[in-house]
Motif scaffolding. Structure first.
Motif, PDB file in Angstrom:
ATOM      1  N   VAL A  24       0.712  -1.180  -0.107  1.00 48.85           N
ATOM      2  CA  VAL A  24       0.240   0.004  -0.213  1.00 48.85           C
ATOM      3  C   VAL A  24       1.164   1.404  -0.099  1.00 48.85           C
ATOM      4  O   VAL A  24       1.768   1.291   0.930  1.00 48.85           O
ATOM      5  CB  VAL A  24      -0.997   0.011   1.254  1.00 48.85           C
ATOM      6  N   ASP A  25       0.749   1.990  -0.893  1.00 47.54           N
ATOM      7  CA  ASP A  25       1.676   3.440  -1.123  1.00 47.54           C
ATOM      8  C   ASP A  25       1.346   4.609  -0.604  1.00 47.54           C
ATOM      9  O   ASP A  25       1.972   5.412  -0.886  1.00 47.54           O
ATOM     10  CB  ASP A  25       2.190   3.332  -2.602  1.00 47.54           C
ATOM     11  N   ASP A  26      -0.114   4.425  -0.223  1.00 45.90           N
ATOM     12  CA  ASP A  26      -0.331   5.921   0.459  1.00 45.90           C
ATOM     13  C   ASP A  26      -1.046   5.723   1.746  1.00 45.90           C
ATOM     14  O   ASP A  26      -2.127   4.811   1.799  1.00 45.90           O
ATOM     15  CB  ASP A  26      -1.263   6.405  -0.775  1.00 45.90           C
ATOM     16  N   VAL A  27      -1.110   6.424   2.667  1.00 48.49           N
ATOM     17  CA  VAL A  27      -1.623   6.305   4.075  1.00 48.49           C
ATOM     18  C   VAL A  27      -3.128   6.636   3.776  1.00 48.49           C
ATOM     19  O   VAL A  27      -3.919   6.240   4.491  1.00 48.49           O
ATOM     20  CB  VAL A  27      -1.097   7.324   5.173  1.00 48.49           C
ATOM     21  N   LEU A  28      -3.476   7.382   2.995  1.00 49.39           N
ATOM     22  CA  LEU A  28      -5.013   7.644   2.539  1.00 49.39           C
ATOM     23  C   LEU A  28      -5.684   6.365   2.103  1.00 49.39           C
ATOM     24  O   LEU A  28      -6.739   6.633   1.673  1.00 49.39           O
ATOM     25  CB  LEU A  28      -4.956   8.695   1.541  1.00 49.39           C
ATOM     26  N   HIS A  29      -4.870   5.134   1.833  1.00 43.08           N
ATOM     27  CA  HIS A  29      -5.551   4.227   1.424  1.00 43.08           C
ATOM     28  C   HIS A  29      -5.625   3.126   2.412  1.00 43.08           C
ATOM     29  O   HIS A  29      -5.900   1.912   2.435  1.00 43.08           O
ATOM     30  CB  HIS A  29      -5.055   3.424   0.268  1.00 43.08           C
ATOM     31  N   VAL A  30      -5.486   3.580   4.004  1.00 39.68           N
ATOM     32  CA  VAL A  30      -5.299   2.647   4.961  1.00 39.68           C
ATOM     33  C   VAL A  30      -6.335   3.280   5.941  1.00 39.68           C
ATOM     34  O   VAL A  30      -6.487   4.450   6.356  1.00 39.68           O
ATOM     35  CB  VAL A  30      -3.574   2.822   5.523  1.00 39.68           C
ATOM     36  N   ALA A  31      -7.092   2.150   6.732  1.00 44.10           N
ATOM     37  CA  ALA A  31      -7.935   2.597   7.918  1.00 44.10           C
ATOM     38  C   ALA A  31      -7.322   1.515   8.933  1.00 44.10           C
ATOM     39  O   ALA A  31      -6.981   0.446   8.666  1.00 44.10           O
ATOM     40  CB  ALA A  31      -9.347   2.360   7.491  1.00 44.10           C
ATOM     41  N   LYS A  32      -7.248   2.193  10.096  1.00 43.17           N
ATOM     42  CA  LYS A  32      -6.822   1.389  11.494  1.00 43.17           C
ATOM     43  C   LYS A  32      -8.138   1.497  12.204  1.00 43.17           C
ATOM     44  O   LYS A  32      -8.588   2.418  12.732  1.00 43.17           O
ATOM     45  CB  LYS A  32      -5.650   2.040  11.929  1.00 43.17           C
ATOM     46  N   ALA A  33      -8.695   0.238  12.493  1.00 48.34           N
ATOM     47  CA  ALA A  33      -9.701   0.201  13.516  1.00 48.34           C
ATOM     48  C   ALA A  33      -9.173  -0.552  14.551  1.00 48.34           C
ATOM     49  O   ALA A  33      -8.511  -1.462  14.485  1.00 48.34           O
ATOM     50  CB  ALA A  33     -10.932  -0.787  12.914  1.00 48.34           C
ATOM     51  N   GLY A  34      -9.663  -0.200  15.732  1.00 54.12           N
ATOM     52  CA  GLY A  34      -9.190  -0.582  17.093  1.00 54.12           C
ATOM     53  C   GLY A  34     -10.242  -0.349  18.172  1.00 54.12           C
ATOM     54  O   GLY A  34     -10.796   0.516  18.295  1.00 54.12           O
ATOM     55  N   ASP A  35      -9.793  -1.220  19.268  1.00 50.59           N
ATOM     56  CA  ASP A  35     -10.721  -0.805  20.411  1.00 50.59           C
ATOM     57  C   ASP A  35      -9.937  -0.588  21.719  1.00 50.59           C
ATOM     58  O   ASP A  35     -10.450  -0.597  22.794  1.00 50.59           O
ATOM     59  CB  ASP A  35     -11.300  -2.374  20.735  1.00 50.59           C
ATOM     60  N   THR A  36      -8.879   0.132  21.505  1.00 49.49           N
ATOM     61  CA  THR A  36      -7.906   0.789  22.474  1.00 49.49           C
ATOM     62  C   THR A  36      -7.477   2.146  22.016  1.00 49.49           C
ATOM     63  O   THR A  36      -7.479   2.382  20.886  1.00 49.49           O
ATOM     64  CB  THR A  36      -6.856  -0.037  22.838  1.00 49.49           C
ATOM     65  N   VAL A  37      -7.342   3.046  23.187  1.00 54.67           N
ATOM     66  CA  VAL A  37      -6.858   4.419  22.794  1.00 54.67           C
ATOM     67  C   VAL A  37      -5.551   4.212  22.055  1.00 54.67           C
ATOM     68  O   VAL A  37      -5.258   5.116  21.160  1.00 54.67           O
ATOM     69  CB  VAL A  37      -6.726   5.118  24.107  1.00 54.67           C
ATOM     70  N   SER A  38      -4.600   3.154  22.673  1.00 61.32           N
ATOM     71  CA  SER A  38      -3.187   3.169  21.838  1.00 61.32           C
ATOM     72  C   SER A  38      -3.385   2.764  20.138  1.00 61.32           C
ATOM     73  O   SER A  38      -2.710   3.336  19.466  1.00 61.32           O
ATOM     74  CB  SER A  38      -2.510   1.996  22.356  1.00 61.32           C
ATOM     75  N   ASP A  39      -4.539   1.962  19.994  1.00 62.54           N
ATOM     76  CA  ASP A  39      -5.120   1.907  18.502  1.00 62.54           C
ATOM     77  C   ASP A  39      -5.371   3.112  17.779  1.00 62.54           C
ATOM     78  O   ASP A  39      -4.720   3.490  16.694  1.00 62.54           O
ATOM     79  CB  ASP A  39      -6.082   1.018  18.300  1.00 62.54           C
ATOM     80  N   ILE A  40      -5.847   3.862  18.299  1.00 61.46           N
ATOM     81  CA  ILE A  40      -6.501   5.193  17.744  1.00 61.46           C
ATOM     82  C   ILE A  40      -5.060   5.952  17.319  1.00 61.46           C
ATOM     83  O   ILE A  40      -4.751   6.811  16.692  1.00 61.46           O
ATOM     84  CB  ILE A  40      -7.540   5.998  18.644  1.00 61.46           C
ATOM     85  N   LYS A  41      -4.389   6.006  18.639  1.00 59.43           N
ATOM     86  CA  LYS A  41      -2.951   7.020  18.518  1.00 59.43           C
ATOM     87  C   LYS A  41      -2.204   6.501  17.499  1.00 59.43           C
ATOM     88  O   LYS A  41      -1.291   7.178  17.096  1.00 59.43           O
ATOM     89  CB  LYS A  41      -2.495   7.097  19.857  1.00 59.43           C
ATOM     90  N   GLU A  42      -1.972   5.291  17.457  1.00 58.44           N
ATOM     91  CA  GLU A  42      -1.190   4.620  16.482  1.00 58.44           C
ATOM     92  C   GLU A  42      -1.643   5.181  14.890  1.00 58.44           C
ATOM     93  O   GLU A  42      -0.925   5.677  14.025  1.00 58.44           O
ATOM     94  CB  GLU A  42      -1.341   3.000  16.431  1.00 58.44           C
ATOM     95  N   GLY A  43      -3.008   5.140  14.783  1.00 60.26           N
ATOM     96  CA  GLY A  43      -3.178   5.285  13.465  1.00 60.26           C
ATOM     97  C   GLY A  43      -3.198   6.860  13.243  1.00 60.26           C
ATOM     98  O   GLY A  43      -2.903   7.291  12.273  1.00 60.26           O
ATOM     99  N   VAL A  44      -3.555   7.560  14.298  1.00 60.29           N
ATOM    100  CA  VAL A  44      -3.228   9.086  14.108  1.00 60.29           C
ATOM    101  C   VAL A  44      -1.859   9.356  13.715  1.00 60.29           C
ATOM    102  O   VAL A  44      -1.356  10.139  12.981  1.00 60.29           O
ATOM    103  CB  VAL A  44      -3.608   9.659  15.415  1.00 60.29           C
TER     104      VAL A  44
END
Length: 157
Positions: A72-92
Motif C-alpha cells: 500500500v503506497d499511500d496512507v490515504l488508502h489505509v484505515a486503522k480500526a481498534g478497540d483501544t486508545v493506543s490503536d487510535i493514537k497509532e493510527g493518528v
C-alpha cells in the motif's frame, strides 16, 4: 469481538487486504495466531512491537510495516480500526483513517455479559462515554461494533 469474521469477509469481498498490529510480542503471537486461524481469523499480515525495535503502539511503525508488506503506497488508502486508545493514537501517528470500535473495547471496560445486562439507557451511556474517549484520542470515526465497519469503508472509499 463480535462481528469480526463477517466484517473481514465483507472487506475481503471489497478487495481490502487485512493487516494487524498488536501489543503482544512474537512469543505470545506464536500461541494466538494458530488459535485465531482455527476460528477463521487470519489477517494477510500481522506484526508485533518486536519487529519494530519495541516501538509498538502508539508509534506508527507497525502500520507502516503493514503498508510495506501489503504493498500500500499511500496512507490515504489505509484505515486503522481498534478497540483501544493506543490503536487510535497509532493510527493518528501514522496519518491513516482511524476508527474506534466501542462494543467489547478496553475503553468500555465491560465483558460481553456485563454489557448485555445493562438496560438500554445504561448501554447508550456506556457507548457515548467510550465514543468520547476515542474522539478525544483523535479517532476519525467511531462505530458501535465491527458489523458497521464494511459500510463505513464503502462510505469513505
Amino acid at each position: 469481538m463480535p462481528y469480526v469474521l463477517d466484517a473481514v469477509a465483507q472487506l475481503r469481498d471489497l478487495g481490502v487486504r487485512i493487516g494487524s498490529t498488536t501489543g503482544y510480542n512474537d512469543k505470545m503471537m506464536d500461541v494466538v495466531v494458530p488459535c485465531a486461524a482455527e476460528q477463521g481469523n487470519s489477517p494477510d499480515f500481522w506484526i508485533t512491537p518486536d519487529a519494530v525495535g519495541g516501538k509498538g503502539r502508539p508509534w506508527p511503525f507497525m502500520v507502516f510495516r503493514n503498508m510495506e508488506a501489503l504493498a500500500v503506497d499511500d496512507v490515504l488508502h489505509v484505515a486503522k480500526a481498534g478497540d483501544t486508545v493506543s490503536d487510535i493514537k497509532e493510527g493518528v501517528a501514522a496519518g491513516v483513517f482511524s476508527v474506534g470500535v466501542v462494543e467489547g473495547s478496553s475503553v468500555m471496560g465491560l465483558s460481553e455479559d456485563e454489557y448485555a445486562a445493562l438496560d438500554e439507557d445504561a448501554r447508550e451511556d456506556a457507548c457515548a462515554r467510550a465514543e468520547r474517549v476515542f474522539r478525544e484520542a483523535g479517532a476519525d470515526a467511531v462505530i458501535r461494533n465491527f458489523e458497521e465497519l464494511p459500510a463505513l469503508m464503502r462510505q469513505i472509499g
